[in-house]
Design a protein around this motif. Structure first.
Motif, mmCIF file in Angstrom:
data_model
loop_
_atom_site.group_PDB
_atom_site.id
_atom_site.type_symbol
_atom_site.label_atom_id
_atom_site.label_comp_id
_atom_site.label_asym_id
_atom_site.label_seq_id
_atom_site.Cartn_x
_atom_site.Cartn_y
_atom_site.Cartn_z
ATOM 1 N N GLY A 30 19.328 -17.768 2.078
ATOM 2 C CA GLY A 30 20.264 -18.915 2.062
ATOM 3 C C GLY A 30 20.341 -19.650 0.651
ATOM 4 O O GLY A 30 19.872 -19.230 -0.310
ATOM 5 N N GLU A 46 19.659 -16.153 11.764
ATOM 6 C CA GLU A 46 21.024 -16.573 11.082
ATOM 7 C C GLU A 46 21.612 -17.620 11.772
ATOM 8 O O GLU A 46 21.653 -17.710 12.632
ATOM 9 C CB GLU A 46 21.894 -15.055 11.351
ATOM 10 N N ASP A 95 27.697 -4.407 -3.963
ATOM 11 C CA ASP A 95 26.572 -3.351 -4.451
ATOM 12 C C ASP A 95 25.395 -3.991 -5.154
ATOM 13 O O ASP A 95 24.524 -3.586 -5.109
ATOM 14 C CB ASP A 95 27.632 -2.260 -5.224
ATOM 15 N N ASN A 103 29.249 -13.040 4.817
ATOM 16 C CA ASN A 103 30.543 -13.131 4.289
ATOM 17 C C ASN A 103 31.204 -11.499 4.131
ATOM 18 O O ASN A 103 32.812 -11.606 4.019
ATOM 19 C CB ASN A 103 30.612 -13.779 2.894
ATOM 20 N N CYS A 104 30.388 -10.574 4.726
ATOM 21 C CA CYS A 104 31.106 -9.404 4.847
ATOM 22 C C CYS A 104 31.607 -9.045 6.088
ATOM 23 O O CYS A 104 32.093 -7.771 6.384
ATOM 24 C CB CYS A 104 30.339 -8.357 4.188
ATOM 25 N N TYR A 159 19.014 -25.746 -0.814
ATOM 26 C CA TYR A 159 18.643 -26.060 0.476
ATOM 27 C C TYR A 159 17.148 -25.929 1.023
ATOM 28 O O TYR A 159 16.739 -26.739 1.416
ATOM 29 C CB TYR A 159 19.508 -25.442 1.398
ATOM 30 N N HIS A 216 37.175 -7.595 1.422
ATOM 31 C CA HIS A 216 35.893 -7.136 0.858
ATOM 32 C C HIS A 216 36.217 -5.640 0.611
ATOM 33 O O HIS A 216 36.129 -4.860 1.520
ATOM 34 C CB HIS A 216 34.903 -7.527 1.906
ATOM 35 N N TYR A 230 31.209 -19.365 -3.555
ATOM 36 C CA TYR A 230 30.849 -18.893 -4.845
ATOM 37 C C TYR A 230 29.759 -19.810 -5.566
ATOM 38 O O TYR A 230 30.327 -21.169 -5.738
ATOM 39 C CB TYR A 230 32.226 -18.757 -5.644
ATOM 40 N N GLY A 233 37.604 -13.326 4.061
ATOM 41 C CA GLY A 233 38.296 -12.848 2.702
ATOM 42 C C GLY A 233 38.076 -11.302 2.602
ATOM 43 O O GLY A 233 37.097 -10.772 2.940
HETATM 44 P P1 FAD Z 1 25.753 -14.001 2.488
HETATM 45 O O1 FAD Z 1 26.947 -12.809 2.718
HETATM 46 O O2 FAD Z 1 26.562 -15.448 2.107
HETATM 47 O O3 FAD Z 1 24.818 -14.143 3.621
HETATM 48 C C1 FAD Z 1 23.877 -15.212 3.742
HETATM 49 C C2 FAD Z 1 23.703 -15.281 5.009
HETATM 50 O O4 FAD Z 1 22.583 -16.494 5.089
HETATM 51 C C3 FAD Z 1 24.983 -15.963 5.842
HETATM 52 O O5 FAD Z 1 25.202 -15.088 6.965
HETATM 53 C C4 FAD Z 1 24.458 -17.178 6.195
HETATM 54 O O6 FAD Z 1 24.897 -17.696 7.265
HETATM 55 C C5 FAD Z 1 23.218 -17.118 6.460
HETATM 56 N N1 FAD Z 1 22.308 -18.404 6.064
HETATM 57 C C6 FAD Z 1 22.549 -19.394 5.024
HETATM 58 N N2 FAD Z 1 21.772 -20.369 5.224
HETATM 59 C C7 FAD Z 1 20.970 -20.313 6.347
HETATM 60 C C8 FAD Z 1 20.119 -21.083 7.118
HETATM 61 N N3 FAD Z 1 19.586 -22.350 6.507
HETATM 62 N N4 FAD Z 1 19.292 -20.332 8.171
HETATM 63 C C9 FAD Z 1 19.855 -19.233 8.525
HETATM 64 N N5 FAD Z 1 20.776 -18.494 7.896
HETATM 65 C C10 FAD Z 1 21.300 -19.052 7.072
HETATM 66 N N6 FAD Z 1 32.076 -8.266 -3.106
HETATM 67 C C11 FAD Z 1 32.609 -6.778 -3.329
HETATM 68 O O7 FAD Z 1 31.476 -6.217 -3.741
HETATM 69 N N7 FAD Z 1 33.619 -6.673 -3.067
HETATM 70 C C12 FAD Z 1 34.720 -7.648 -2.671
HETATM 71 O O8 FAD Z 1 35.788 -7.051 -2.510
HETATM 72 C C13 FAD Z 1 34.280 -8.864 -2.696
HETATM 73 N N8 FAD Z 1 35.211 -9.827 -1.759
HETATM 74 C C14 FAD Z 1 34.789 -11.011 -1.700
HETATM 75 C C15 FAD Z 1 35.688 -12.024 -1.350
HETATM 76 C C16 FAD Z 1 35.510 -13.213 -1.152
HETATM 77 C C17 FAD Z 1 36.452 -14.386 -0.636
HETATM 78 C C18 FAD Z 1 34.166 -13.673 -1.205
HETATM 79 C C19 FAD Z 1 33.635 -15.178 -1.012
HETATM 80 C C20 FAD Z 1 32.981 -12.794 -1.587
HETATM 81 C C21 FAD Z 1 33.537 -11.507 -1.944
HETATM 82 N N9 FAD Z 1 32.592 -10.490 -2.293
HETATM 83 C C22 FAD Z 1 32.942 -9.181 -2.378
HETATM 84 C C23 FAD Z 1 31.024 -10.957 -2.584
HETATM 85 C C24 FAD Z 1 30.175 -10.593 -1.157
HETATM 86 O O9 FAD Z 1 30.761 -11.504 -0.160
HETATM 87 C C25 FAD Z 1 28.710 -10.846 -1.435
HETATM 88 O O10 FAD Z 1 28.174 -9.975 -2.620
HETATM 89 C C26 FAD Z 1 27.788 -10.853 -0.299
HETATM 90 O O11 FAD Z 1 28.638 -11.292 0.756
HETATM 91 C C27 FAD Z 1 26.567 -11.563 -0.545
HETATM 92 O O12 FAD Z 1 25.706 -11.308 0.480
HETATM 93 P P2 FAD Z 1 24.529 -12.205 0.694
HETATM 94 O O13 FAD Z 1 23.744 -11.529 1.827
HETATM 95 O O14 FAD Z 1 23.674 -12.636 -0.519
HETATM 96 O O15 FAD Z 1 25.156 -13.565 1.225
#
Ligand code: FAD
Ligand code: UDP
Length: 372
Positions: A237, A33, A355, A41-42, A241, A59, A316, A57
């Motif tokens: 990620g 990470e 979810d 982002n959670c 990239y 959640h 986004y 932000g």
């Molecule tokens: P991410 O949470 O983006 O996790 C990806 C991870 O990969 C990050 O920690 C990042 O640092 C890491 N990473 C990236 N590149 C690299 C690399 N090169 N090397 C090592 N690590 C890396 N969803 C809801 O259900 N309810 C809500 O109320 C809600 N509110 C939201 C409010 C905001 C402002 C935002 C932006 C999103 C919201 N969401 C909400 C959506 C929710 O954040 C996403 O669905 C969720 O975080 C996606 O998870 P993920 O693991 O796919 O991505």
């Protein structure tokens, strides 16, 4: 050390994946990470005043999928919480999504009554209609109403949030907040709604509490991946990239968060959206969602911006035809990668809620097909 899996990214996608394969299959997993914490982002944490905040932000967890709810419930109890939002429109705070209560608050009584009857007759009570669909109404009154809602609720908010008009984006974007022919003022109608009782980060820590899981923080996977022995890579990620942007950079929308703390029991009652005023889109008060009792309170204002500076976070994916064309090129290439799985909001370039990400991972692990 040899790993069965390397997971890139400790967001909800990577964590759900790691939890499943380490506990069910007893496989060894390394998570890499680049941030200094898990949760993506959670992530939530206590700020210097002791208020539990969501750093990236607000959640709110909501789902109709019992399997997803039951799965996460193994790792947390929930604070049952129904999110409500008021939008600042014409000097009043009115319910968002636009519903029958909003209609009556903003339009004169006789007109509102007539429009209510027409909406119920045409679509039925309880129906949800995306604004871009309502705008196609041939009926004169409904077209008037659609244009009114579009102007007051969607046009300026979307322009502020995305830097473009609703019709320039995939209709699914504004379709997330449809006009609701109902008196139900809740933002979501999902069967299961809430926040993890002790926070998202605590829930994630529990998911990762397995001797088969190792975590390296503060590290971009590209710095170390060549030195690690592993069988499969789970990549969460940004997909562009991964492929060194060979088909061009995918655009993302980013945000600045401005946190403010006050010595107050309560700053506002529910979330406030500001479609037509200010440079921020919304103000959310954390204590209201988490139920925390404290003499101070913290709010957050969200200022949308382009994703372009080195430290910006790609919050986004931007659902637009031309971006999906670029994404498809990466996706085709991703499918050729035998030992790599691309999953999550960034790796699939999809505007997923939490979810949906969990559901996708659970479906994938059980060999089931998810959506499209
Ligand atoms: P991410 O949470 O983006 O996790 C990806 C991870 O990969 C990050 O920690 C990042 O640092 C890491 N990473 C990236 N590149 C690299 C690399 N090169 N090397 C090592 N690590 C890396 N969803 C809801 O259900 N309810 C809500 O109320 C809600 N509110 C939201 C409010 C905001 C402002 C935002 C932006 C999103 C919201 N969401 C909400 C959506 C929710 O954040 C996403 O669905 C969720 O975080 C996606 O998870 P993920 O693991 O796919 O991505
Ligand atoms: N939207 C809007 N006005 C509102 C609420 C939402 O125009 O008052 C549009 C806007 O384009 C926004 C989208 O609907 O980006 C989705 O809103 P949602 O609340 O789901 O956004 P998120 O929580 O993902 O930021």
């Amino acid at each position: 050390m040899r790993y069965d899996y390397v997971v890139v990214g400790a967001g909800i996608a990577g964590i759900t994946f790691a939890e499943n394969i380490s506990s069910e299959l007893n496989e060894k997993v390394l998570i890499i990470e680049k941030r200094n914490h898990i949760g993506g982002n959670c992530y939530d944490e206590y700020n210097e005043n002791g208020i539990l905040i969501h750093k990236y932000g607000p959640h709110i967890f909501h789902t109709n999928n019992k399997r997803v709810w039951d799965y996460l419930s193994q790792f947390t109890e929930w604070n049952i919480y129904y999110h409500k939002v008021l939008g600042s429109i014409d000097g009043k705070f009115v319910p968002i999504p636009f519903n029958l209560n909003t209609l009556h608050e903003l339009l004169p009584e006789s007109l509102a009554n007539r429009l209510e009857n027409q909406l119920i007759q045409k679509f039925g009570y309880g129906c949800k209609i995306p604004i871009l669909k309502l705008k196609q109404s041939s009926d004169k009154d409904l077209k008037f109403l659609a244009d009114f809602i579009y102007e007051k609720v969607f046009l300026n908010y979307t322009t502020k949030q995305w830097g473009m008009k609703p019709e320039e984006l995939d209709p699914e974007v504004t379709g997330r907040v449809p006009v609701y022919i109902s008196r139900d003022n809740r933002y979501f109608q999902d069967k299961y709604q809430g926040l993890p009782k002790y926070g998202y980060t605590k829930m994630f820590e529990k998911m990762l509490n397995n001797k088969n899981i190792h975590i390296i923080l503060n590290t971009d996977y590209k710095e170390i991946i060549n030195k690690i022995e592993y069988d499969r890579l789970i990549y969460t990620g940004p997909i562009d990239y991964f492929f060194d942007y060979k088909y061009g950079k995918l655009p993302y929308r980013s945000l600045d968060f401005k946190f403010e703390t006050y010595q107050l029991d309560q700053y506002q009652h529910v979330e406030h959206k500001y479609p037509n005023d200010y440079d921020f889109t919304r103000i959310t008060e954390y204590k209201h969602m988490t139920g925390q009792k404290h003499e101070f309170t913290t709010i957050v204002k969200e200022y949308p911006k382009d994703y372009k500076l080195e430290n910006d976070i790609p919050y986004y994916p931007i659902p637009q035809k031309e971006n999906i064309v670029i994404y498809s090129k990466y996706k085709n290439e991703a499918e050729e990668q035998k030992n790599v799985i691309f999953i999550g909001r960034l790796a699939e370039y999809r505007y997923y809620n939490m979810d949906a990400v969990v559901e996708k991972v659970l479906f994938f692990l059980r060999g089931e097909k998810y959506g499209n």
